[in-house]
Write a protein that holds these residues in place. Sequence first.
Motif, PDB file in Angstrom:
ATOM      1  N   TYR A   3      -8.609   8.665  -7.280  1.00 32.44           N
ATOM      2  CA  TYR A   3      -8.552   7.209  -7.332  1.00 32.44           C
ATOM      3  C   TYR A   3      -8.207   6.669  -5.944  1.00 32.44           C
ATOM      4  O   TYR A   3      -7.593   7.350  -5.109  1.00 32.44           O
ATOM      5  N   LEU A   4      -8.600   5.420  -5.687  1.00 31.11           N
ATOM      6  CA  LEU A   4      -8.277   4.741  -4.441  1.00 31.11           C
ATOM      7  C   LEU A   4      -8.115   3.251  -4.732  1.00 31.11           C
ATOM      8  O   LEU A   4      -9.023   2.619  -5.286  1.00 31.11           O
ATOM      9  N   PHE A   5      -6.974   2.702  -4.365  1.00 38.44           N
ATOM     10  CA  PHE A   5      -6.723   1.267  -4.441  1.00 38.44           C
ATOM     11  C   PHE A   5      -6.294   0.809  -3.046  1.00 38.44           C
ATOM     12  O   PHE A   5      -5.297   1.302  -2.520  1.00 38.44           O
ATOM     13  N   ARG A   6      -7.051  -0.130  -2.484  1.00 42.06           N
ATOM     14  CA  ARG A   6      -6.724  -0.651  -1.146  1.00 42.06           C
ATOM     15  C   ARG A   6      -6.386  -2.133  -1.275  1.00 42.06           C
ATOM     16  O   ARG A   6      -7.183  -2.915  -1.791  1.00 42.06           O
ATOM     17  N   SER A   7      -5.209  -2.512  -0.827  1.00 38.12           N
ATOM     18  CA  SER A   7      -4.809  -3.913  -0.910  1.00 38.12           C
ATOM     19  C   SER A   7      -4.831  -4.566   0.464  1.00 38.12           C
ATOM     20  O   SER A   7      -4.805  -3.888   1.491  1.00 38.12           O
ATOM     21  N   GLY A   8      -4.904  -5.909   0.456  1.00 37.27           N
ATOM     22  CA  GLY A   8      -5.065  -6.643   1.700  1.00 37.27           C
ATOM     23  C   GLY A   8      -6.505  -6.571   2.177  1.00 37.27           C
ATOM     24  O   GLY A   8      -7.282  -5.742   1.714  1.00 37.27           O
ATOM     25  N   ASN A   9      -6.879  -7.443   3.100  1.00 39.05           N
ATOM     26  CA  ASN A   9      -8.194  -7.326   3.735  1.00 39.05           C
ATOM     27  C   ASN A   9      -8.098  -7.832   5.159  1.00 39.05           C
ATOM     28  O   ASN A   9      -7.008  -8.177   5.638  1.00 39.05           O
ATOM     29  N   ALA A  10      -9.227  -7.870   5.852  1.00 40.32           N
ATOM     30  CA  ALA A  10      -9.217  -8.178   7.281  1.00 40.32           C
ATOM     31  C   ALA A  10      -8.652  -9.560   7.587  1.00 40.32           C
ATOM     32  O   ALA A  10      -7.954  -9.753   8.583  1.00 40.32           O
ATOM     33  N   GLU A  11      -8.928 -10.527   6.738  1.00 40.46           N
ATOM     34  CA  GLU A  11      -8.449 -11.882   6.997  1.00 40.46           C
ATOM     35  C   GLU A  11      -7.025 -12.103   6.500  1.00 40.46           C
ATOM     36  O   GLU A  11      -6.321 -12.986   6.990  1.00 40.46           O
ATOM     37  N   HIS A  12      -6.606 -11.310   5.529  1.00 43.75           N
ATOM     38  CA  HIS A  12      -5.244 -11.438   4.974  1.00 43.75           C
ATOM     39  C   HIS A  12      -4.624 -10.035   4.858  1.00 43.75           C
ATOM     40  O   HIS A  12      -4.419  -9.528   3.755  1.00 43.75           O
ATOM     41  N   PRO A  13      -4.330  -9.414   5.990  1.00 39.04           N
ATOM     42  CA  PRO A  13      -3.875  -8.013   5.975  1.00 39.04           C
ATOM     43  C   PRO A  13      -2.517  -7.809   5.310  1.00 39.04           C
ATOM     44  O   PRO A  13      -2.195  -6.694   4.907  1.00 39.04           O
ATOM     45  N   LEU A  14      -1.717  -8.861   5.196  1.00 40.20           N
ATOM     46  CA  LEU A  14      -0.387  -8.707   4.618  1.00 40.20           C
ATOM     47  C   LEU A  14      -0.323  -9.093   3.142  1.00 40.20           C
ATOM     48  O   LEU A  14       0.732  -9.012   2.527  1.00 40.20           O
ATOM     49  N   ASP A  15      -1.441  -9.491   2.576  1.00 40.47           N
ATOM     50  CA  ASP A  15      -1.488  -9.761   1.138  1.00 40.47           C
ATOM     51  C   ASP A  15      -1.700  -8.445   0.393  1.00 40.47           C
ATOM     52  O   ASP A  15      -2.763  -8.165  -0.157  1.00 40.47           O
ATOM     53  N   ARG A  16      -0.646  -7.616   0.404  1.00 36.23           N
ATOM     54  CA  ARG A  16      -0.744  -6.263  -0.143  1.00 36.23           C
ATOM     55  C   ARG A  16       0.134  -6.121  -1.383  1.00 36.23           C
ATOM     56  O   ARG A  16       0.974  -6.968  -1.670  1.00 36.23           O
ATOM     57  N   PHE A  17      -0.057  -4.992  -2.038  1.00 38.91           N
ATOM     58  CA  PHE A  17       0.842  -4.615  -3.132  1.00 38.91           C
ATOM     59  C   PHE A  17       1.955  -3.742  -2.545  1.00 38.91           C
ATOM     60  O   PHE A  17       1.684  -2.711  -1.923  1.00 38.91           O
ATOM     61  N   TYR A  18       3.194  -4.201  -2.709  1.00 45.78           N
ATOM     62  CA  TYR A  18       4.367  -3.476  -2.237  1.00 45.78           C
ATOM     63  C   TYR A  18       5.146  -2.944  -3.439  1.00 45.78           C
ATOM     64  O   TYR A  18       5.174  -3.567  -4.489  1.00 45.78           O
ATOM     65  N   ASN A  19       5.790  -1.811  -3.275  1.00 49.26           N
ATOM     66  CA  ASN A  19       6.616  -1.231  -4.334  1.00 49.26           C
ATOM     67  C   ASN A  19       5.875  -1.261  -5.676  1.00 49.26           C
ATOM     68  O   ASN A  19       6.374  -1.770  -6.681  1.00 49.26           O
ATOM     69  N   THR A  20       4.686  -0.726  -5.666  1.00 51.06           N
ATOM     70  CA  THR A  20       3.818  -0.713  -6.845  1.00 51.06           C
ATOM     71  C   THR A  20       3.379   0.721  -7.127  1.00 51.06           C
ATOM     72  O   THR A  20       2.944   1.428  -6.204  1.00 51.06           O
ATOM     73  N   THR A  21       3.493   1.145  -8.374  1.00 49.12           N
ATOM     74  CA  THR A  21       3.150   2.517  -8.749  1.00 49.12           C
ATOM     75  C   THR A  21       1.808   2.580  -9.462  1.00 49.12           C
ATOM     76  O   THR A  21       1.340   1.604 -10.054  1.00 49.12           O
ATOM     77  N   VAL A  22       1.197   3.782  -9.392  1.00 46.84           N
ATOM     78  CA  VAL A  22      -0.040   4.081 -10.119  1.00 46.84           C
ATOM     79  C   VAL A  22       0.340   4.970 -11.301  1.00 46.84           C
ATOM     80  O   VAL A  22       1.009   5.998 -11.117  1.00 46.84           O
ATOM     81  N   GLU A  23      -0.083   4.585 -12.485  1.00 49.06           N
ATOM     82  CA  GLU A  23       0.333   5.293 -13.702  1.00 49.06           C
ATOM     83  C   GLU A  23      -0.881   5.534 -14.606  1.00 49.06           C
ATOM     84  O   GLU A  23      -1.830   4.742 -14.597  1.00 49.06           O
ATOM     85  N   VAL A  24      -0.826   6.622 -15.375  1.00 43.74           N
ATOM     86  CA  VAL A  24      -1.908   6.924 -16.318  1.00 43.74           C
ATOM     87  C   VAL A  24      -1.320   7.194 -17.701  1.00 43.74           C
ATOM     88  O   VAL A  24      -0.188   7.664 -17.843  1.00 43.74           O
ATOM     89  N   LEU A  25      -2.127   6.879 -18.712  1.00 48.70           N
ATOM     90  CA  LEU A  25      -1.752   7.159 -20.103  1.00 48.70           C
ATOM     91  C   LEU A  25      -2.764   8.162 -20.663  1.00 48.70           C
ATOM     92  O   LEU A  25      -3.928   7.821 -20.885  1.00 48.70           O
ATOM     93  N   PRO A  26      -2.349   9.445 -20.834  1.00 46.92           N
ATOM     94  CA  PRO A  26      -3.271  10.448 -21.376  1.00 46.92           C
ATOM     95  C   PRO A  26      -3.678  10.100 -22.804  1.00 46.92           C
ATOM     96  O   PRO A  26      -2.914   9.499 -23.567  1.00 46.92           O
ATOM     97  N   ALA A  27      -4.890  10.482 -23.180  1.00 46.43           N
ATOM     98  CA  ALA A  27      -5.374  10.230 -24.536  1.00 46.43           C
ATOM     99  C   ALA A  27      -4.605  11.067 -25.544  1.00 46.43           C
ATOM    100  O   ALA A  27      -4.414  10.659 -26.695  1.00 46.43           O
ATOM    101  N   ASP A  28      -4.131  12.250 -25.118  1.00 41.98           N
ATOM    102  CA  ASP A  28      -3.379  13.141 -25.999  1.00 41.98           C
ATOM    103  C   ASP A  28      -1.884  12.906 -25.795  1.00 41.98           C
ATOM    104  O   ASP A  28      -1.264  13.438 -24.869  1.00 41.98           O
TER     105      ASP A  28
END
Length: 535
Positions: A443-468
Amino acid sequence: MVSNVVTLTPIRRRCLFLLIVILVPCCILNLISSPEMHEETSLQNNIAELHAKLQHLNAKYMNSQEEINLLSHQLSQLLDSSHTLPDIQFLINNGSSNNTSIKLPSIYNFLPHLLYDANSLRPAFFQGKGRTGASVVLGVPTVKREVQSYLLATLKNLIDFMSSSEAAETIIVVFVAETDLEYVAYVAKQIEVQFPEECEVGLIEVISPSTHYYPDLSKLRDTLGDNHQRVVWRTKQNLDFAFLMSYARNKGTFYVQLEDDILAKKSFITTMKSYALRKISSREEWFVLDFCQLGFIGKMFKCVDLPWLVQFILMFHNDKPVDWLLDHLVSTKVCNLDKDSKHCKMAKAELWLHYKPSLFQHIGTHSSLKGKVQKLKDNQFGKITLFYGHINPDATVETQIKPYKQYTLQKAYKGESFFWGLLPQPGDHLRFKFIDPIFIKKYLFRSGNAEHPLDRFYNTTVEVLPADFVSINRNANNVTEDGYIIIGKFDTLGVAEGTVDSGLGKIAVLRLTVHSESDNWAILSEIHIVEEQPS
């Protein structure tokens, strides 16, 4: 009658021998190692580069000769004098009373306060490997900004858009133009943590000025009708650039002035260097190569020419902004007062060459001058990529974060635009519930962009819920109360990237969880979930 023959003293003979020892192997290696040495263009570029390096080495030789001559003169005075020991320091500083040699103006004539501290012209802070001999030195001045800092995003962009071979011949000098050493050390640590490999190999250096480098800025003359705050701001910027250029001029062949809130185009180092060498090989006597139409951004100089510019900036540091001074210096070199402005413009164009399209774009909106908003953009740069679209697995998406206008999470997931959310709060989620559970490869999540480089996700986790659900150890440290497994988080540059352990089985839901309040809005400019294909 004055002889035209230069006497080769032992010191000069030694320096000349060193020049030959250095240049001849370099010449041979450059010609042999070039894969296209049979092509005329490649050969011309090699010769042009050697010519530029020779100029650089000759400038270093002249500097050393000046120091040797000064020391020799002072030593001879000490040996010939009958002064007692307590008078030696006075003699070194002031010379003999019957000395009739002239002394040219120096930096001390324009900044006399520097005489009161011997370390005023030494960096107060240094972090790096002290590399020299680079082809291109990039100068990046930065100051403490009240609103937001773009420095790390700028460095990331510069490094990402260099190839390994370009990085090997480049030095980035970050000049933290602050005298608060605690703050300087904080910035340097951020850079070291974010770019450990680049710092280790010496690609990035960090320096700061002495507390005694700046004059009393409160006593500056107000000029050009500007208020005192603006006069102080532009005068300090002049002094900052002069310090940075003076430090960088012995580290490479070409110097490029940048800012801490810019974007660069891919392979910009090769493009700049090739253009410079092409002009040298065609015997064009340029002073400035301009790779950006805005202010002082993207201006390239030969390092051997920097003393001209530094001296000029220091002479008029209280009078005009640095970009105006550069224009005046070039005008002084070529403009004829007996001819009209059209002739002057044509003459300047021969020394100040503009490259199109521009290689750099200004992205910052908040200037280091308090209250100043800078919205100027270089129209020659071209269109900026604001998001990267991908085909993702079929899923329904939802979030509590309110989108701005049409920049919804649904469009971002489909690769049609970017998601732009208003002020994420603790406990906010972005959920991607797959229509059918899947094995996730990466997986890849990229926050912010060239015009707003500081509009990012801070202190944010990536989580998954297994089907089993049966396979989950709910007592593990990385399992949330509602059964999600934490597999990653966003880094300081706003990127979350990783793989998913196949042992977790098929994944029913992937989500992002915000854990702290944000001062900015948040952008997801790239969402890429790669499904593991069955073998």
